[in-house]
Design a protein around this motif. Sequence first.
Motif, PDB file in Angstrom:
ATOM      1  N   THR A  92     -53.767  29.573 -41.815  1.00  0.00           N
ATOM      2  CA  THR A  92     -53.938  29.902 -40.202  1.00  0.00           C
ATOM      3  C   THR A  92     -55.121  29.528 -39.828  1.00  0.00           C
ATOM      4  OG1 THR A  92     -54.863  32.117 -41.243  1.00  0.00           O
ATOM      5  CG2 THR A  92     -52.444  32.087 -40.924  1.00  0.00           C
ATOM      6  N   GLU A  93     -55.836  28.927 -40.691  1.00  0.00           N
ATOM      7  CA  GLU A  93     -57.041  28.194 -39.988  1.00  0.00           C
ATOM      8  C   GLU A  93     -56.829  27.087 -38.877  1.00  0.00           C
ATOM      9  OE1 GLU A  93     -56.551  28.810 -43.119  1.00  0.00           O
ATOM     10  OE2 GLU A  93     -58.176  30.071 -43.912  1.00  0.00           O
ATOM     11  N   ALA A  94     -57.794  26.764 -38.323  1.00  0.00           N
ATOM     12  CA  ALA A  94     -57.746  25.677 -37.432  1.00  0.00           C
ATOM     13  C   ALA A  94     -57.587  24.305 -37.977  1.00  0.00           C
ATOM     14  CB  ALA A  94     -59.056  25.527 -36.159  1.00  0.00           C
ATOM     15  N   PRO A  95     -56.770  23.524 -37.088  1.00  0.00           N
ATOM     16  CA  PRO A  95     -56.449  22.063 -37.703  1.00  0.00           C
ATOM     17  C   PRO A  95     -57.762  21.282 -38.019  1.00  0.00           C
ATOM     18  CG  PRO A  95     -55.016  22.429 -35.709  1.00  0.00           C
ATOM     19  CD  PRO A  95     -55.907  23.699 -35.927  1.00  0.00           C
ATOM     20  N   GLY A  96     -57.650  20.761 -39.142  1.00  0.00           N
ATOM     21  CA  GLY A  96     -58.975  19.671 -39.568  1.00  0.00           C
ATOM     22  C   GLY A  96     -59.648  20.628 -40.502  1.00  0.00           C
ATOM     23  N   THR A  97     -59.232  21.792 -41.074  1.00  0.00           N
ATOM     24  CA  THR A  97     -59.882  22.786 -42.134  1.00  0.00           C
ATOM     25  C   THR A  97     -59.448  22.339 -43.336  1.00  0.00           C
ATOM     26  OG1 THR A  97     -58.586  24.479 -41.629  1.00  0.00           O
ATOM     27  CG2 THR A  97     -60.582  24.527 -40.391  1.00  0.00           C
ATOM     28  N   ALA A  98     -60.502  22.764 -44.411  1.00  0.00           N
ATOM     29  CA  ALA A  98     -60.086  22.320 -45.799  1.00  0.00           C
ATOM     30  C   ALA A  98     -58.749  22.882 -46.168  1.00  0.00           C
ATOM     31  CB  ALA A  98     -61.056  22.645 -46.610  1.00  0.00           C
ATOM     32  N   PRO A 102     -54.011  18.576 -47.408  1.00  0.00           N
ATOM     33  CA  PRO A 102     -53.437  18.214 -48.846  1.00  0.00           C
ATOM     34  C   PRO A 102     -53.811  16.637 -49.069  1.00  0.00           C
ATOM     35  CG  PRO A 102     -51.768  18.490 -47.347  1.00  0.00           C
ATOM     36  CD  PRO A 102     -52.790  18.218 -46.233  1.00  0.00           C
ATOM     37  N   TYR A 103     -54.262  15.824 -48.387  1.00  0.00           N
ATOM     38  CA  TYR A 103     -54.291  14.520 -48.653  1.00  0.00           C
ATOM     39  C   TYR A 103     -55.152  13.864 -49.751  1.00  0.00           C
ATOM     40  CZ  TYR A 103     -52.243  15.129 -44.035  1.00  0.00           C
ATOM     41  OH  TYR A 103     -51.436  15.710 -43.108  1.00  0.00           O
ATOM     42  N   GLY A 104     -56.303  14.681 -50.126  1.00  0.00           N
ATOM     43  CA  GLY A 104     -57.217  14.215 -50.865  1.00  0.00           C
ATOM     44  C   GLY A 104     -57.045  13.904 -52.382  1.00  0.00           C
ATOM     45  N   VAL A 105     -55.765  14.435 -52.719  1.00  0.00           N
ATOM     46  CA  VAL A 105     -55.351  14.306 -54.226  1.00  0.00           C
ATOM     47  C   VAL A 105     -54.800  13.194 -54.658  1.00  0.00           C
ATOM     48  CG1 VAL A 105     -55.401  16.919 -54.417  1.00  0.00           C
ATOM     49  CG2 VAL A 105     -53.382  15.752 -53.801  1.00  0.00           C
ATOM     50  N   VAL A 106     -54.393  12.180 -53.924  1.00  0.00           N
ATOM     51  CA  VAL A 106     -53.884  10.906 -54.108  1.00  0.00           C
ATOM     52  C   VAL A 106     -54.693   9.763 -53.601  1.00  0.00           C
ATOM     53  CG1 VAL A 106     -51.473  11.931 -54.099  1.00  0.00           C
ATOM     54  CG2 VAL A 106     -52.430  10.876 -51.948  1.00  0.00           C
ATOM     55  N   LEU A 107     -54.317   8.524 -54.263  1.00  0.00           N
ATOM     56  CA  LEU A 107     -55.079   7.394 -53.811  1.00  0.00           C
ATOM     57  C   LEU A 107     -54.728   6.576 -52.614  1.00  0.00           C
ATOM     58  CD1 LEU A 107     -57.263   5.157 -54.879  1.00  0.00           C
ATOM     59  CD2 LEU A 107     -55.316   4.025 -55.630  1.00  0.00           C
ATOM     60  N   TRP A 108     -55.538   6.472 -51.695  1.00  0.00           N
ATOM     61  CA  TRP A 108     -55.237   5.681 -50.343  1.00  0.00           C
ATOM     62  C   TRP A 108     -55.580   4.206 -50.360  1.00  0.00           C
ATOM     63  CZ3 TRP A 108     -51.743   8.135 -47.664  1.00  0.00           C
ATOM     64  CH2 TRP A 108     -51.625   9.774 -47.761  1.00  0.00           C
ATOM     65  N   PRO A 109     -55.072   3.357 -49.689  1.00  0.00           N
ATOM     66  CA  PRO A 109     -55.161   1.933 -49.793  1.00  0.00           C
ATOM     67  C   PRO A 109     -56.728   1.412 -49.267  1.00  0.00           C
ATOM     68  CG  PRO A 109     -53.332   2.376 -48.583  1.00  0.00           C
ATOM     69  CD  PRO A 109     -53.811   3.688 -48.600  1.00  0.00           C
ATOM     70  N   TYR A 157     -64.433  18.468 -48.941  1.00  0.00           N
ATOM     71  CA  TYR A 157     -64.546  19.821 -48.644  1.00  0.00           C
ATOM     72  C   TYR A 157     -63.431  20.645 -49.478  1.00  0.00           C
ATOM     73  CZ  TYR A 157     -61.022  18.650 -44.831  1.00  0.00           C
ATOM     74  OH  TYR A 157     -59.687  18.128 -44.219  1.00  0.00           O
ATOM     75  N   ARG A 158     -62.979  20.012 -50.436  1.00  0.00           N
ATOM     76  CA  ARG A 158     -61.709  20.610 -51.339  1.00  0.00           C
ATOM     77  C   ARG A 158     -62.389  20.326 -52.855  1.00  0.00           C
ATOM     78  NH1 ARG A 158     -56.067  22.384 -49.069  1.00  0.00           N
ATOM     79  NH2 ARG A 158     -56.243  23.340 -51.143  1.00  0.00           N
ATOM     80  N   PRO A 182     -73.793   8.801 -64.252  1.00  0.00           N
ATOM     81  CA  PRO A 182     -73.483  10.035 -64.176  1.00  0.00           C
ATOM     82  C   PRO A 182     -72.982  10.420 -62.705  1.00  0.00           C
ATOM     83  CG  PRO A 182     -75.153  10.418 -65.626  1.00  0.00           C
ATOM     84  CD  PRO A 182     -75.148   8.909 -64.903  1.00  0.00           C
ATOM     85  N   ILE A 183     -71.677  10.906 -62.459  1.00  0.00           N
ATOM     86  CA  ILE A 183     -71.383  11.156 -61.111  1.00  0.00           C
ATOM     87  C   ILE A 183     -71.478  12.776 -60.907  1.00  0.00           C
ATOM     88  CG2 ILE A 183     -69.441  11.139 -59.234  1.00  0.00           C
ATOM     89  CD1 ILE A 183     -68.373   8.819 -60.969  1.00  0.00           C
ATOM     90  N   GLU A 184     -72.365  13.037 -59.706  1.00  0.00           N
ATOM     91  CA  GLU A 184     -72.391  14.258 -59.303  1.00  0.00           C
ATOM     92  C   GLU A 184     -71.374  14.822 -58.152  1.00  0.00           C
ATOM     93  OE1 GLU A 184     -74.789  16.813 -60.302  1.00  0.00           O
ATOM     94  OE2 GLU A 184     -75.282  15.402 -61.995  1.00  0.00           O
ATOM     95  N   THR A 185     -70.636  15.832 -58.047  1.00  0.00           N
ATOM     96  CA  THR A 185     -69.696  16.129 -57.182  1.00  0.00           C
ATOM     97  C   THR A 185     -70.228  17.469 -56.443  1.00  0.00           C
ATOM     98  OG1 THR A 185     -68.423  17.514 -58.770  1.00  0.00           O
ATOM     99  CG2 THR A 185     -67.897  15.217 -58.565  1.00  0.00           C
ATOM    100  N   GLY A 186     -69.980  17.346 -55.049  1.00  0.00           N
ATOM    101  CA  GLY A 186     -70.399  18.448 -54.207  1.00  0.00           C
ATOM    102  C   GLY A 186     -69.472  18.792 -53.120  1.00  0.00           C
ATOM    103  N   LEU A 187     -69.511  20.147 -52.981  1.00  0.00           N
ATOM    104  CA  LEU A 187     -68.408  20.328 -51.562  1.00  0.00           C
ATOM    105  C   LEU A 187     -69.268  20.492 -50.466  1.00  0.00           C
ATOM    106  CD1 LEU A 187     -66.870  23.684 -53.114  1.00  0.00           C
ATOM    107  CD2 LEU A 187     -65.655  21.608 -52.870  1.00  0.00           C
TER     108      LEU A 187
END
Length: 306
Positions: A92-98, A102-109, A157-158, A182-187
């Motif tokens: 129910t959040e506004a478009p463009g929110t986390a 659903p797009y970030g869980v696959v590889l893009w070109p 952001y996810r 080492p890779i740090e990950t952050g929201l």
Amino acid sequence: SSRCRGAQGDIFCSRTCQPDPVAMRLPVALLAALYAPAWALPLPPPTVRSRAAHRGDANELIVHVAPGLSLIVLEADMSTQEALVDAALEATEAPGTASEDPYGVVLWPAAQVVAAAVVALPGSLVGRRVVELGAGTGLCSLAAAAHGAASVLATDYRPEPLALLRRAAEASAGLLGRPLTPIETGLFDIKSEMPLPPADVYIAADLLYLQSTSVALGRRCAEALRAGCELVLVGDTGRPGRSAFLEALVEGGVRPDRAVFEAVEGWGAPTPRHELISSAPEGAGEGAAPAGVSVGLLRLTPADLG
């Protein structure tokens, strides 16, 4: 501040590859120009290393980023993609929110092209801090970590894509037979009011699918340049937000003649995609070769500010 954790914990040390003495004396922006032809060369398409063994597991891809350098990327399987799409449709959040992305869980070109641009700078990342914005599955961060960056922070952001990246970092180190930085990950939401994490090099790939995200990325890139970063690399496949992104860059002070993407050959997906995540057919990767894709690559330095 963003919430961070180590991708590899205490398993791997931060030993890097041996630096090129000449490259260490040159600004990374100059090296970007010197080695530009390296990422104009077509790379082999990503291949499937293994498919999810059970529902909710991840597919493993091998992605080539330079001759002799391949990395492992983990993607959500179809059941996880379906769950994320269902959650996004119910959000129910506004478009463009986390919550509705659903797009970030696959590889893009564009990720493969930007990753290749990163590793086409021999030795130039030694001593440099790298931040990836909207990292998704994190191929560009993996490339920076494999190429000897002093530190790497992958942001999104996810949390789901970053969890896949942490597993991919361990798998890639095993494939290479040597530790990565080492890779740090952050929201981190690029649309927020939070300041950018400090870095010498900022990278982003495949983020221009919504106007709000595209404008935010343009503003963030200009912010990074004004703060004195050495290099910004952005990849895009001609998504609807490209014009808004370029306009935001110019409004942020980038000269119009420098806000230009150059075309590089890339590849589509070798694995299935949910129809609401990508137009690739669900049977993609079931014996069908990935299709070629034209990818735009943009590189900017503070000298490109007006």
